[in-house]
Design a protein around this motif. Structure first.
Motif, short mmCIF file in Angstrom:
data_model
loop_
_atom_site.label_atom_id
_atom_site.label_comp_id
_atom_site.label_asym_id
_atom_site.label_seq_id
_atom_site.Cartn_x
_atom_site.Cartn_y
_atom_site.Cartn_z
N TYR A 41 -1.21 0.27 -9.10
CA TYR A 41 -2.55 -0.12 -9.35
C TYR A 41 -3.40 0.59 -8.18
CZ TYR A 41 -0.09 -4.22 -11.36
OH TYR A 41 0.60 -4.97 -12.13
N ALA A 42 -4.66 0.61 -8.31
CA ALA A 42 -5.55 1.12 -7.46
C ALA A 42 -6.89 0.67 -7.47
CB ALA A 42 -5.65 2.86 -7.77
N VAL A 43 -7.59 1.08 -6.29
CA VAL A 43 -8.86 0.80 -6.22
C VAL A 43 -9.67 2.19 -5.77
CG1 VAL A 43 -9.11 -1.86 -5.76
CG2 VAL A 43 -8.76 -0.36 -3.88
N TYR A 44 -10.72 2.33 -6.49
CA TYR A 44 -11.41 3.48 -6.26
C TYR A 44 -12.92 3.36 -5.91
CZ TYR A 44 -13.13 8.39 -6.21
OH TYR A 44 -13.63 9.68 -6.36
N ASP A 45 -13.45 3.82 -4.87
CA ASP A 45 -14.87 3.54 -4.57
C ASP A 45 -15.52 4.97 -4.92
OD1 ASP A 45 -17.28 2.66 -3.48
OD2 ASP A 45 -16.65 2.87 -1.41
N PHE A 46 -16.44 4.66 -6.14
CA PHE A 46 -17.35 5.72 -6.83
C PHE A 46 -18.46 5.65 -6.24
CE2 PHE A 46 -19.67 7.00 -10.51
CZ PHE A 46 -19.25 8.25 -10.63
N ASP A 47 -19.04 6.69 -5.72
CA ASP A 47 -20.42 6.91 -5.27
C ASP A 47 -21.42 7.58 -6.55
OD1 ASP A 47 -19.98 5.53 -2.74
OD2 ASP A 47 -19.53 7.55 -1.90
N PHE A 48 -22.42 7.09 -6.63
CA PHE A 48 -23.26 7.97 -7.55
C PHE A 48 -24.73 7.48 -7.48
CE2 PHE A 48 -22.55 3.53 -9.12
CZ PHE A 48 -23.74 3.25 -9.60
N VAL A 49 -25.78 8.47 -7.88
CA VAL A 49 -27.08 8.31 -7.68
C VAL A 49 -27.97 7.82 -9.25
CG1 VAL A 49 -29.36 9.60 -7.18
CG2 VAL A 49 -26.98 9.91 -6.11
N THR A 50 -28.55 6.82 -9.10
CA THR A 50 -29.30 6.33 -10.38
C THR A 50 -30.21 7.43 -10.73
OG1 THR A 50 -30.82 5.09 -9.09
CG2 THR A 50 -28.65 4.03 -9.55
N GLU A 51 -30.86 6.87 -11.94
CA GLU A 51 -32.21 7.57 -12.43
C GLU A 51 -33.23 7.49 -11.42
OE1 GLU A 51 -32.77 6.37 -16.44
OE2 GLU A 51 -30.90 7.37 -17.03
N GLU A 52 -33.33 6.37 -10.46
CA GLU A 52 -34.23 6.22 -9.77
C GLU A 52 -34.07 6.60 -8.49
OE1 GLU A 52 -32.74 3.47 -11.21
OE2 GLU A 52 -34.14 3.48 -12.95
N VAL A 69 1.03 -1.00 -0.01
CA VAL A 69 0.05 0.03 0.17
C VAL A 69 0.94 1.41 -0.21
CG1 VAL A 69 -1.68 1.42 1.39
CG2 VAL A 69 -1.86 -1.10 1.20
N GLU A 70 0.44 2.05 -1.04
CA GLU A 70 1.19 3.26 -1.03
C GLU A 70 0.63 4.57 -0.39
OE1 GLU A 70 4.00 5.38 -4.40
OE2 GLU A 70 1.83 5.29 -4.88
N LYS A 71 -0.71 4.71 -0.47
CA LYS A 71 -1.59 5.72 -0.13
C LYS A 71 -3.13 5.34 0.19
CE LYS A 71 -2.70 10.36 -0.97
NZ LYS A 71 -3.28 11.22 -0.52
N ILE A 72 -3.68 5.86 0.86
CA ILE A 72 -4.83 5.23 1.34
C ILE A 72 -5.51 6.92 1.28
CG2 ILE A 72 -6.46 4.72 2.83
CD1 ILE A 72 -4.43 2.95 4.22
N GLY A 73 -6.69 6.94 0.49
CA GLY A 73 -7.49 8.22 0.45
C GLY A 73 -8.82 8.10 1.49
N GLY A 74 -8.91 9.25 2.28
CA GLY A 74 -9.80 9.14 3.40
C GLY A 74 -11.32 9.18 2.43
N ALA A 75 -12.35 9.01 3.29
CA ALA A 75 -13.58 8.74 2.83
C ALA A 75 -14.01 10.02 2.14
CB ALA A 75 -14.38 8.17 3.94
N THR A 76 -13.39 11.24 2.45
CA THR A 76 -14.33 12.52 1.97
C THR A 76 -13.10 13.12 0.80
OG1 THR A 76 -12.76 13.61 3.44
CG2 THR A 76 -15.05 13.04 4.25
N GLU A 77 -12.34 12.41 0.52
CA GLU A 77 -11.70 12.74 -0.68
C GLU A 77 -12.13 12.63 -1.89
OE1 GLU A 77 -7.20 12.08 -0.77
OE2 GLU A 77 -7.21 11.45 1.39
N SER A 78 -11.80 13.32 -3.00
CA SER A 78 -12.41 13.43 -4.20
C SER A 78 -11.80 12.66 -5.28
CB SER A 78 -12.78 14.79 -4.82
OG SER A 78 -11.64 15.51 -5.13
N TYR A 79 -12.37 12.22 -6.43
CA TYR A 79 -11.85 11.87 -7.62
C TYR A 79 -10.53 12.88 -8.06
CZ TYR A 79 -10.80 9.64 -12.18
OH TYR A 79 -10.01 9.05 -13.38
N ASP A 80 -10.46 13.89 -7.85
CA ASP A 80 -9.38 14.86 -8.26
C ASP A 80 -8.29 14.64 -7.44
OD1 ASP A 80 -10.72 15.92 -10.46
OD2 ASP A 80 -11.60 17.54 -9.36
N ASP A 81 -8.54 14.35 -5.87
CA ASP A 81 -7.55 14.05 -5.07
C ASP A 81 -6.87 12.80 -5.42
OD1 ASP A 81 -8.22 16.29 -3.47
OD2 ASP A 81 -9.56 15.30 -2.45
N PHE A 82 -7.58 11.88 -5.89
CA PHE A 82 -7.14 10.69 -6.14
C PHE A 82 -6.21 10.54 -7.43
CE2 PHE A 82 -7.88 7.03 -9.57
CZ PHE A 82 -7.11 5.95 -8.76
#
Length: 105
Positions: free
Chosen positions: A73-84, A49-62
């Motif tokens: 290598y990285a994993v990114y947790d992307f939050d979004f809202v569906t059409e529903e 592990v090189e870096k861990i981004g806090g839960a409030t960090e943005s994609y730009d921070d990543f």
């Protein structure tokens, strides 16, 4: 995810540090991290592990955390809202390989 095995892969000789799996599961299940960036420790022949981004960090921070001239290598947790109007989350695995990085990297 196959890359989270804590033992070395017989074909590549590359291992994964023990904390990689734990930190990934914190991102996946507890939502305590927005992203995790992994790098290969060439001396120890393992992914760490090189870096861990806090839960409030943005994609730009990543994106700003990724090196301009080296692979990661990285994993990114992307939050979004569906059409529903449902809150959803998807985890993306990213292989970062800038064109100016070393060939072997």
């Amino acid at each position: 995810m196959a890359f989270l095995r804590s033992h070395s892969n017989a074909s590549s000789g590359m291992g994964v540090a023990n904390d990689c799996k734990d930190i990934f599961f914190e991102l996946q299940r507890k939502k305590t991290h927005r992203y995790v960036i992994f790098k290969i420790n060439e001396k120890q022949k393992e992914v760490i592990v090189e870096k861990i981004g806090g839960a409030t960090e943005s994609y730009d921070d990543f994106v700003a955390s990724l090196p301009e001239n080296d692979c990661r290598y990285a994993v990114y947790d992307f939050d979004f809202v569906t059409e529903e109007n449902c809150q959803k989350s998807k985890i993306f695995f990213i292989a970062w390989s800038p064109s100016i990085s070393r060939i072997r990297a």
